[in-house]
Design a protein around this motif. Structure first.
Motif, PDB file in Angstrom:
ATOM      1  N   ASP A 247      30.350  -9.103 -12.467  1.00 32.59           N
ATOM      2  CA  ASP A 247      29.950  -9.800 -11.248  1.00 32.59           C
ATOM      3  C   ASP A 247      30.538 -11.213 -11.231  1.00 32.59           C
ATOM      4  O   ASP A 247      31.332 -11.593 -12.104  1.00 32.59           O
ATOM      5  CB  ASP A 247      28.428  -9.829 -11.100  1.00 32.59           C
ATOM      6  CG  ASP A 247      27.733 -10.508 -12.272  1.00 32.59           C
ATOM      7  OD1 ASP A 247      28.414 -11.278 -12.993  1.00 32.59           O
ATOM      8  OD2 ASP A 247      26.519 -10.288 -12.456  1.00 32.59           O
ATOM      9  N   ALA A 248      30.156 -11.994 -10.225  1.00 35.74           N
ATOM     10  CA  ALA A 248      30.719 -13.334 -10.053  1.00 35.74           C
ATOM     11  C   ALA A 248      30.445 -14.243 -11.250  1.00 35.74           C
ATOM     12  O   ALA A 248      31.225 -15.161 -11.538  1.00 35.74           O
ATOM     13  CB  ALA A 248      30.166 -13.961  -8.774  1.00 35.74           C
ATOM     14  N   VAL A 253      28.154  -5.120 -14.692  1.00 40.65           N
ATOM     15  CA  VAL A 253      27.358  -4.373 -13.718  1.00 40.65           C
ATOM     16  C   VAL A 253      27.952  -2.970 -13.595  1.00 40.65           C
ATOM     17  O   VAL A 253      29.132  -2.748 -13.882  1.00 40.65           O
ATOM     18  CB  VAL A 253      27.348  -5.053 -12.338  1.00 40.65           C
ATOM     19  CG1 VAL A 253      26.645  -6.395 -12.397  1.00 40.65           C
ATOM     20  CG2 VAL A 253      28.758  -5.203 -11.787  1.00 40.65           C
ATOM     21  N   VAL A 254      27.124  -2.037 -13.197  1.00 44.35           N
ATOM     22  CA  VAL A 254      27.563  -0.663 -12.937  1.00 44.35           C
ATOM     23  C   VAL A 254      27.552  -0.438 -11.433  1.00 44.35           C
ATOM     24  O   VAL A 254      26.535  -0.657 -10.772  1.00 44.35           O
ATOM     25  CB  VAL A 254      26.661   0.362 -13.644  1.00 44.35           C
ATOM     26  CG1 VAL A 254      27.043   1.780 -13.238  1.00 44.35           C
ATOM     27  CG2 VAL A 254      26.745   0.201 -15.150  1.00 44.35           C
TER      28      VAL A 254
END
Length: 361
Positions: A247-248, A253-254
């Motif tokens: 992520d950012a 993450v999935v």
């Protein structure tokens, strides 16, 4: 009566199996493992800034013999990513345990296939990567360069899978692995027919179809994972296509991209008993409900109901999905169907009839 094995109940075994995380590549075919390993190598080289050429990978099951035949130079540590790979033809096994550089001039692209065939390597499955731009583009020739018609695209860098891309992959799986009984028996895979001439499917045809679909998805989308029979609160989803991303903030993450619900539609059981049309209509309706429920449970971005029609007559997509079309549109579930013929002759006749009906008068 509760079954107990070595002091452990069957229920405890089932619960434990559901909780365990199976390897992402469990059950992967040699071709899928080969493409996944090559894709990982390309990522390593991409991170080091390499691009700007053509690279060919040939999968060999008799590596030493093929290397001697073509006079290849060994690169035992190619998989570590520290050697340049562009503008080379590489000969390796599925796990990239070692590799050999084959002396073929890649600047002479028009004669690439001819040269590979001349060295006796034309039957080896081949991944050809066009890396002349920043993004590598893969083309996989499953029967080798001697059969350039058996080719499919391979995604070597991550991108969200579009509806058109996953449908094209499923179409390819149907045309090369499912459309006739002869194709379903290709290699060592399980056939999906018991008595095709009589219309009797094999035991649990959906599971057999699922196995074939998984291999095609893994081979095409190398930056994604495919999980079958994912357990959730509503039951077991057939196929979940997902990717591990960051992520950012840099956290892992999935991303669950596609939920595929598979249904085999048959008019006979594996022992020949007739199945009513109403039962298949119910199966299609149930499939839509499952596609919706499982997508919501898995928080998947997209879902599709995939029907594989093994019935005697091809009723067409409209008739098959008419009773669920409005609900599927409302819930944004794709409805896809493929017809499975009971003989190669029947498939050939249908193709000829389709060609004749579309020919200009």
């Amino acid at each position: 009566m509760v079954e107990v094995f070595g002091g452990i109940s069957l229920r405890e075994i089932q619960d434990s199996a559901r909780e365990q995380s199976f390897p992402d590549n469990a059950g992967a075919s040699p071709e899928a493992r080969f493409l996944s390993n090559v894709s990982a190598l390309i990522t390593l080289r991409q991170e080091q800034g390499e691009h700007g050429g053509i690279v060919v990978f040939l999968k060999s099951d008799t590596l030493k013999t093929d290397a001697i035949k073509c006079g290849g130079t060994e690169f035992p540590l190619l998989a570590t990513g520290n050697d340049n790979i562009c503008n080379n033809v590489w000969l390796s096994n599925p796990v990239l345990g070692t590799a050999y550089s084959v002396d073929i001039d890649l600047s002479d692209l028009p004669n690439l296939f001819t040269r590979i065939n001349e060295l006796g390597l034309g039957a080896l499955p081949a991944l050809i990567v066009d890396w002349r731009a920043t993004t590598p583009i893969g083309r996989f020739y499953s029967n080798g360069c001697a059969d350039p018609e058996a080719v499919q695209a391979v995604q070597l860098t991550y991108a969200a899978i579009t509806k058109e891309e996953i449908k094209a992959c499923l179409d390819h799986a149907h045309s090369t692995s499912l459309v006739t009984p002869a194709l379903t028996r290709h290699g060592h895979s399980e056939a999906i027919w018991n008595e095709p001439a009589k219309g009797w499917p094999a035991h649990r045809p959906e599971e057999r179809i699922q196995g074939k679909i998984i291999q095609h998805l893994r081979s095409r989308f190398t930056k994604h994972k495919v999980r079958a029979e994912q357990f959730n609160d509503d039951g077991f989803s057939d196929l979940l296509v997902y990717a591990r991303r960051t992520d950012a903030s840099g956290g892992l993450v999935v991303v669950n991209e596609w939920l595929l619900e598979l249904k085999a539609l048959t008019d006979r059981t594996e022992t020949g008993n007739r199945i009513a049309d109403t039962a298949n209509r119910t199966r299609v309706q149930d499939g839509l409900c499952q596609a919706i429920a499982y997508r919501n449970q898995e928080n998947a971005r997209n879902s599709a109901l995939c029907c594989f029609d093994m019935r005697e007559k091809d009723e067409g997509d409209t008739a098959c999905f008419q009773h669920i079309q409005m609900q599927a549109h409302k819930e944004k579930v794709e409805l896809w169907r493929w017809f499975l013929f009971r003989s190669t002759k029947a498939a050939r006749n249908a193709s000829n009839n389709a060609s004749n009906s579309s020919a200009p008068l």
